[in-house]
Design a protein around this motif. Structure first.
Motif: not given
Ligand SMILES: Cc1cc2nc3c(=O)[nH]c(=O)nc-3n(C[C@H](O)[C@H](O)[C@H](O)COP(=O)(O)OP(=O)(O)OC[C@H]3O[C@@H](n4cnc5c(N)ncnc54)[C@H](O)[C@@H]3O)c2cc1C
Length: 473
Positions: A128-132, A196-202
């Motif tokens: 989900a392209w997570f970046r801190h 959207a990648r997060l919600v669809r991944g969930l």
């Protein structure tokens, strides 16, 4: 006049994610029968899906059904800016509303969510392209300079000042060289992601865990009682407990009407231009917001774009959600214009898509959670444009409520305290509209270096005078 930005199919994020099999599938067909479950969840956004996740964490054998009117992520969860942060930035309001001890508990609890979401993505193979990259708040008008002092005073009083770092105008330029930026403050504990990648991944992870998800299945009626009955066009779900996570669509449900109002937020996204981001020095992944009340929020993407949004927009009196919350040409144009003003070096880089979404606003701007009916219907609403990380905490709270776990989550102040009620109609919609318009006008004039009239200033400040945490102080 230049062409208006292209309306996205729901959002550019969803278009990108749904083109990939791991986010498009597996199938989640509409409900076509009468069935029973332990818990029925209304809404397939982050709140509903995190609740399902944490229910399964607590009780793996629980039979959970999710009913989603559209597709999972079709609402704001698949359309937002992807800022994944806690409540450090609204520390003053959180302290004023909940008091020192509860505020600190809330800030620390929600503060864990960004890191945990990143960890969840990693553990579940969801890219989900997570970046801190931190959350950078910048001054774009002289009135904004130093406006963070009071926030830092509160942080010092609560002993959490190490969460913040004040930046000089030169420091800000070193991180993101917009000619419109002055000084600012950065909060390190914040991330951004591909919403959207997060919600669809969930969604995929839940289906793999045995959660039954039915998309294109609107709940037409929820009959309270023991058990509760969710009625949809072609079937029903009978369940011991129900969880309501339908976001802005709850604004007109009778129990929530006094506690929610509606606004819109709109985003544009550019074509990839990583070399122009290099010119700006904006390569650290910072999420950026200005210090307007009707704020601009902007971030980069992994493939070198700018996603640029603006909050506090309202196409009309906001008495229903219609297509204007998906796309409104005048707002798409306005947001695109503001992007090019903030980043003149992006002139010539096309805007690839524009879209919007509804925001459910609570009077405290923090969400609220609780239980109603015969003690078996639980709800989580009112994220006020800041729900990516808070809905993760929301899922923990709702899973605790639905399993009768009397633990730290069910005793948090966002469960035990309800936000200030909004006035009834006919005052509420016009009141919100005029206050919102005045807030935007004040912000625009300050930014343009123009005088703000006394009436505009008065109306813009009215919500706070009336005890809501909305607009300028
Ligand atoms: C343009 C925009 C930008 C934003 N940017 C950010 C940001 O950068 N960071 C941040 O933290 N927050 C942001 N937000 C807010 C954030 O997206 C939301 O707070 C969050 O997604 C709320 O999740 P939710 O699951 O509660 O609601 P939603 O995502 O709204 O999901 C509710 C779901 O319920 C479904 N539904 C409605 N009625 C029914 C029914 N009767 N039966 C069944 N299903 C139903 C809807 O179709 C929808 O899918 C933004 C919001 C918008 C609109």
């Amino acid at each position: 006049m230049s062409d208006a930005p292209r309306p996205a199919e729901r959002s550019w994020w969803l278009e990108e994610a749904l083109a990939l099999p791991e986010f498009a599938g597996p199938e989640a067909p509409p409900l076509q029968e009468d069935t029973a479950a332990d818990v029925v969840i209304l809404g397939g956004g982050y709140t509903g899906l995190w609740t399902a996740w944490f229910l399964k964490e607590r009780e793996p054998d629980l039979d959970v059904v999710v009913l989603e009117a559209d597709i999972c992520g079709g609402g704001p969860s698949g359309r937002n800016g992807g800022f994944c942060d806690g409540w450090w930035e609204k520390i003053r309001d959180v302290r004023d509303v909940y008091g020192d001890a509860d505020a600190l508990e809330l800030l620390m609890t929600i503060g864990r969510s960004p890191t945990e979401i990143g960890g969840w993505c990693e553990a579940n193979g969801v890219d989900a392209w997570f970046r801190h990259g931190g959350d950078l708040a910048v001054a774009t008008a002289p009135e904004h300079e130093g406006s963070w002092d009071r926030m830092l005073d509160t942080a010092r009083e609560l002993g959490v000042e190490s969460e913040y770092e004040v930046l000089s105008p030169e420091d800000v330029q070193g991180r993101c060289a917009s000619p419109r930026f002055g000084g600012g403050v950065i909060i390190a504990d914040a991330a951004n992601l591909h919403p959207a990648r997060l919600v669809r991944g969930l969604r995929r992870a839940l289906i793999e865990r045995g959660v039954r998800i039915h998309e294109r299945t609107p709940v037409r009626r929820l009959r309270l009682g023991r058990p509760v009955l969710a009625e949809t066009p072609a079937g029903t779900v009978t369940a011991a407990d129900a969880v309501i996570g339908i976001g802005a669509w709850a604004t007109w449900w009778k129990p929530f009407k006094p506690r929610l109002t509606l606004r819109g937020s709109y985003i544009v996204i550019t074509a990839p231009a990583p070399e122009r981001l290099e010119e700006l020095g904006w390569t650290g992944g910072e999420s950026v917001r200005d210090l307007r009340s009707s704020l601009h929020y902007l971030r980069t993407t992994r493939d070198g774009r700018i996603a640029f949004g603006m909050g506090g927009l309202q196409p009309d009196l906001a008495r229903r959600i219609d297509h204007r919350y998906d796309y409104e040409e005048r707002y798409a144009r306005r947001v695109a214009r503001d992007l090019y003003r903030m980043f003149p070096n992006f002139q010539g880089v096309p805007i690839e898509a524009a879209w919007g979404g509804p925001i459910n606003v609570s009077g405290f701007t923090t969400p609220f959670f609780g239980t109603m009916g015969r003690g078996n219907v639980h709800y989580g609403l009112g994220y006020t444009g800041n729900g990516v990380a808070p809905s993760h905490l929301g899922g923990k709270i709702l899973a605790a409520l639905a399993t009768r776990a009397d633990d730290g989550f069910t005793r948090l102040a966002v469960v035990t305290r309800s936000p200030k009620r909004f006035p009834p109609e006919p005052f509420r919609s016009p009141g919100a509209f005029f206050a919102n318009t005045a807030i935007r006008r004040k912000d625009d004039r300050e930014e343009a270096g123009k005088r703000v009239g006394a009436l505009t200033r008065f109306v813009a400040r009215l919500p706070r005078r009336l005890g809501y945490r909305i607009g300028p102080g």
